[in-house]
Design an enzyme around this catalytic site. Sequence first.
Site, PDB file in Angstrom:
ATOM      1  N   ASP A  40     -11.439  12.334  22.859  1.00 42.40           N
ATOM      2  CA  ASP A  40     -11.470  11.934  24.270  1.00 42.40           C
ATOM      3  C   ASP A  40     -12.380  10.724  24.486  1.00 42.40           C
ATOM      4  O   ASP A  40     -13.361  10.546  23.770  1.00 42.40           O
ATOM      5  CB  ASP A  40     -11.978  13.127  25.104  1.00 42.40           C
ATOM      6  CG  ASP A  40     -11.608  12.992  26.568  1.00 42.40           C
ATOM      7  OD1 ASP A  40     -10.866  12.060  26.926  1.00 42.40           O
ATOM      8  OD2 ASP A  40     -12.072  13.844  27.367  1.00 42.40           O
ATOM      9  N   HIS A  57      -7.185   2.999  23.074  1.00 40.10           N
ATOM     10  CA  HIS A  57      -6.346   3.820  22.181  1.00 40.10           C
ATOM     11  C   HIS A  57      -6.244   3.165  20.797  1.00 40.10           C
ATOM     12  O   HIS A  57      -6.259   3.840  19.774  1.00 40.10           O
ATOM     13  CB  HIS A  57      -4.960   4.017  22.785  1.00 40.10           C
ATOM     14  CG  HIS A  57      -4.985   4.775  24.078  1.00 40.10           C
ATOM     15  ND1 HIS A  57      -5.733   5.919  24.240  1.00 40.10           N
ATOM     16  CD2 HIS A  57      -4.376   4.565  25.279  1.00 40.10           C
ATOM     17  CE1 HIS A  57      -5.577   6.376  25.485  1.00 40.10           C
ATOM     18  NE2 HIS A  57      -4.758   5.572  26.122  1.00 40.10           N
ATOM     19  N   LEU A 151      -5.163  17.129   1.678  1.00 38.77           N
ATOM     20  CA  LEU A 151      -5.544  17.435   3.060  1.00 38.77           C
ATOM     21  C   LEU A 151      -4.318  17.804   3.903  1.00 38.77           C
ATOM     22  O   LEU A 151      -3.273  17.160   3.798  1.00 38.77           O
ATOM     23  CB  LEU A 151      -6.228  16.191   3.670  1.00 38.77           C
ATOM     24  CG  LEU A 151      -6.499  16.232   5.169  1.00 38.77           C
ATOM     25  CD1 LEU A 151      -7.627  17.207   5.501  1.00 38.77           C
ATOM     26  CD2 LEU A 151      -6.858  14.845   5.691  1.00 38.77           C
TER      27      LEU A 151
HETATM   28  C1  FPP Z   1      -7.912  10.576  25.260  1.00 40.81           C
HETATM   29  O1  FPP Z   1      -8.712   9.566  25.810  1.00 40.81           O
HETATM   30  C2  FPP Z   1      -7.055  10.015  24.239  1.00 40.81           C
HETATM   31  C3  FPP Z   1      -5.691  10.081  24.221  1.00 40.81           C
HETATM   32  C4  FPP Z   1      -4.892  10.755  25.260  1.00 40.81           C
HETATM   33  C5  FPP Z   1      -4.906   9.428  23.136  1.00 40.81           C
HETATM   34  C6  FPP Z   1      -5.485   9.626  21.780  1.00 40.81           C
HETATM   35  C7  FPP Z   1      -4.682   8.871  20.802  1.00 40.81           C
HETATM   36  C8  FPP Z   1      -5.192   8.186  19.766  1.00 40.81           C
HETATM   37  C9  FPP Z   1      -6.632   8.140  19.432  1.00 40.81           C
HETATM   38  C10 FPP Z   1      -4.272   7.531  18.793  1.00 40.81           C
HETATM   39  C11 FPP Z   1      -3.933   8.562  17.754  1.00 40.81           C
HETATM   40  C12 FPP Z   1      -2.785   8.188  16.903  1.00 40.81           C
HETATM   41  C13 FPP Z   1      -2.238   9.040  15.993  1.00 40.81           C
HETATM   42  C14 FPP Z   1      -1.108   8.602  15.149  1.00 40.81           C
HETATM   43  C15 FPP Z   1      -2.753  10.417  15.837  1.00 40.81           C
HETATM   44  P1  FPP Z   1      -8.508   9.177  27.346  1.00 40.81           P
HETATM   45  O2  FPP Z   1      -7.481   8.102  27.414  1.00 40.81           O
HETATM   46  O3  FPP Z   1      -8.195  10.397  28.143  1.00 40.81           O
HETATM   47  O4  FPP Z   1      -9.926   8.603  27.706  1.00 40.81           O
HETATM   48  P2  FPP Z   1     -10.629   8.691  29.145  1.00 40.81           P
HETATM   49  O5  FPP Z   1     -10.877  10.156  29.414  1.00 40.81           O
HETATM   50  O6  FPP Z   1     -11.895   7.932  28.924  1.00 40.81           O
HETATM   51  O7  FPP Z   1      -9.724   8.043  30.136  1.00 40.81           O
END
Ligand code: FPP
Length: 266
Positions: A40, A57, A151
């Site tokens: 997050d 992201h 893994l």
């Molecule tokens: C939450 O942060 C994050 C997500 C909803 C997306 C997570 C995805 C990635 C890290 C890419 C992963 C890729 C693969 C292939 C696994 P948020 O956007 O809710 O952050 P915020 O709470 O600060 O708005």
Amino acid sequence: MKLYSLFPKGFWRRAKLATSAQTIQPGDPTLPQHVAIIMDGNGRWARKRDLPRTFGHEAGLKKVREITEECGRLGIPYLTLFAFSTENWKRPAQEVSYLMNLFYQSLQQVTAELHSQRVRIRFLGMIDGLPAKLRTMVKEVEAQTAANRGLNLNLAINYGGRSELVQAVRQLVKEAQEQSFAPEEITEERLAGYLFTAGQPDPDLLIRTSGEQRISNFLLWQTAYTEFYFTDTLWPDFGPAEFREALLAYKKRSRRFGGIKEGRVK
Ligand code: FPP
């Protein structure tokens, strides 16, 4: 003059992280066997830099690679990453479509490398609800890596703990009707056999970054006795050093699973 003012900002934290890095050894049997992570804070990371959320992201994806590699190095056999929840469809269409493309492209880029490292990739979630191109990719990646014994990497995409339980109950009821078994024959093991994580151990440690302290519909059944580690660090800033710090914290926990500490009677 205070001693700590002699050192640059972040010195003590970096020193602490470096120390924890040294105390975690690969193959340590007291390390968690399954780590789950709620990644997050990507959006806030980008906002702090006046960048569009998508940059967060992208930066978060780099950490996915780093933490996956670190798990492989340390010999942690299972890693589950929460990449997209059943509730994340509520986000602006542009962000959702960006994320779906990011998943597709990153799988396209890293699968061959992960496969060569014997990583088995599985997807947890309602795969049928994903865009067709990604759905096909997911099935190919699972098939390609199915025989790998390194893994176990679970990517939770379009995942929700409640919908996972509902689909499990539906399959269980179908099985009960077809094989006409009694309600009493429904056991925890039987139900768990219909979860997306069937056959895998429950997470020992769940990490959530960005300061939020909730489960957000992630692995509701599987986290019954999981240890939680919350950190204020935003996911794109969470690296292997802090990961090892979380592992150290886990090693200090006393896990009793509802019982009492061994040898203690009162
Ligand atoms: C939450 O942060 C994050 C997500 C909803 C997306 C997570 C995805 C990635 C890290 C890419 C992963 C890729 C693969 C292939 C696994 P948020 O956007 O809710 O952050 P915020 O709470 O600060 O708005």
